[in-house]
Scaffold this active site. Structure first.
Site, PDB file in Angstrom:
ATOM      1  N   LYS A 153       4.183  -7.346  -5.038  1.00 37.93           N
ATOM      2  CA  LYS A 153       5.644  -7.362  -4.885  1.00 37.93           C
ATOM      3  C   LYS A 153       6.154  -8.716  -5.387  1.00 37.93           C
ATOM      4  O   LYS A 153       6.368  -9.655  -4.602  1.00 37.93           O
ATOM      5  CB  LYS A 153       5.997  -7.122  -3.407  1.00 37.93           C
TER       6      LYS A 153
HETATM    7  N1  PMP Z   1       8.126   0.965  -4.711  1.00 38.51           N
HETATM    8  C1  PMP Z   1       8.823  -0.147  -4.948  1.00 38.51           C
HETATM    9  C2  PMP Z   1       9.003  -0.590  -6.357  1.00 38.51           C
HETATM   10  C3  PMP Z   1       9.371  -0.883  -3.887  1.00 38.51           C
HETATM   11  O1  PMP Z   1      10.076  -1.993  -4.123  1.00 38.51           O
HETATM   12  C4  PMP Z   1       9.200  -0.424  -2.567  1.00 38.51           C
HETATM   13  C5  PMP Z   1       9.805  -1.184  -1.410  1.00 38.51           C
HETATM   14  N2  PMP Z   1       8.963  -2.202  -0.982  1.00 38.51           N
HETATM   15  C6  PMP Z   1       8.449   0.744  -2.363  1.00 38.51           C
HETATM   16  C7  PMP Z   1       7.927   1.414  -3.461  1.00 38.51           C
HETATM   17  C8  PMP Z   1       8.172   1.254  -0.979  1.00 38.51           C
HETATM   18  O2  PMP Z   1       7.274   0.388  -0.345  1.00 38.51           O
HETATM   19  P1  PMP Z   1       7.256   0.210   1.237  1.00 38.51           P
HETATM   20  O3  PMP Z   1       7.091   1.561   1.808  1.00 38.51           O
HETATM   21  O4  PMP Z   1       6.095  -0.662   1.486  1.00 38.51           O
HETATM   22  O5  PMP Z   1       8.559  -0.399   1.612  1.00 38.51           O
END
Ligand code: PMP
Length: 295
Positions: A153
């Site tokens: 991320k």
């Molecule tokens: N894909 C992307 C590109 C994201 O930014 C997120 C948000 N973090 C998600 C998927 C979903 O991830 P999570 O369930 O860990 O929030």
């Protein structure tokens, strides 16, 4: 409004007022998007304020940093403790939490000498999940895994997400659905994607997507409820035969999809597997027990 004059955040080992927090304009993160972050939710649960999947989020923050060689020396338990303090100091319960690891001044393309950590939080509405989304296939692809670490991320990756969401909104849709470099469905700009076909849920495998913590929670819920779920690559054309679909993510929670490129799904959301997952997820984040009878 993310903060007021009374808001407290955590910056480099200290709790300070958000209005007094400063950063260096020569930070490598600001110039090159070289930083890592998380998006976490806290809920006002039956057992008090709870950060949902706190360990998983802070472990992903560590993995994100390590995978792009940003030094990360924080302990997960300590980060969780500090985050609960941020919530308490701001009197927050239903909240969104944003930890950000950013780099010291460095105008060259080398590893930073020093990194900094900020953790802030703001109020976030109670679980809603009732609005169905109109998606469109994006003209923007998810980044090539040979170009960036897609599973991390990283702040700079979100330029791709901003382009896709803005394009979708300009075209009159709620959100984008993005393909990867091979033309197979990947994910939304800030959420993962599932579709239902003949009582089975399908979701793209890891490789071109962010490994969502909610995505994994959905897979676990499916296992508990004995709902068949498969990870597989699929082209967007396959969605024309799908029964229903949803996005999932920390912020999106479980959000039903009404249509893709204005083509609605054959099942109504209230009859889909998604609605069962939505209810089970809601119980999980709110620390309530969930019982569901599959007839
Ligand atoms: N894909 C992307 C590109 C994201 O930014 C997120 C948000 N973090 C998600 C998927 C979903 O991830 P999570 O369930 O860990 O929030």
């Amino acid at each position: 409004m993310y903060y007021t004059k009374d808001t407290t955040l955590f910056l480099n080992g200290k709790f300070i007022k958000a209005v007094d927090a400063t950063t260096d304009l020569y930070s490598q993160t600001l110039h090159y998007g070289y930083g890592v972050f998380e998006g976490i939710r806290a809920y006002n649960t039956a057992n008090g304020t709870k950060i949902y999947k706190a360990v998983e989020h802070f472990e992903r923050l560590r993995n994100s940093a390590e995978s792009v060689n940003i030094p990360f020396q924080y302990d997960t338990d300590e980060l969780i403790r500090v985050t609960y303090q941020v919530l308490k100091k701001n009197n927050l319960s239903d909240a969104y939490i944003r930890p950000l690891v950013y780099c010291s001044p460095n105008m060259s393309l080398t590893q930073p000498k020093e990194v900094f950590l900020m953790i802030c939080a703001w109020e976030w509405g109670k679980y809603l999940g009732d609005k169905l989304l109109k998606l469109c296939l994006s003209s923007y692809q998810r980044p090539n895994p040979n170009s960036v670490k897609v599973e991390a991320k990283v702040t700079g990756h979100y330029v791709n997400s901003i382009l896709a969401t803005s394009e979708a909104k300009v075209r009159g849709y709620d959100e984008a659905l993005m393909l990867d470099m091979n033309g197979t469905v990947a994910e939304a700009p800030g959420a993962n994607f599932f579709f239902e076909k003949d009582n089975v849920l399908y979701t793209p495998p890891l490789g071109h997507i962010l490994p969502g913590i909610t995505r994994q929670a959905v897979i676990n819920i499916c296992r508990e409820l004995e709902i068949p779920v498969k990870e597989k690559s699929f082209k967007p054309e396959e969605l024309e035969e799908a029964d229903s679909a949803f996005l999932c993510g920390t912020a999106a929670e479980i959000a039903g999809v009404e249509s893709i490129d204005a083509k609605p799904f054959r099942k109504s959301w209230s009859e889909s597997i998604g609605v069962v997952i939505q209810e089970a997820y809601k119980c999980q984040v709110l620390d309530k027990s969930f019982s569901h009878v599959i007839i």
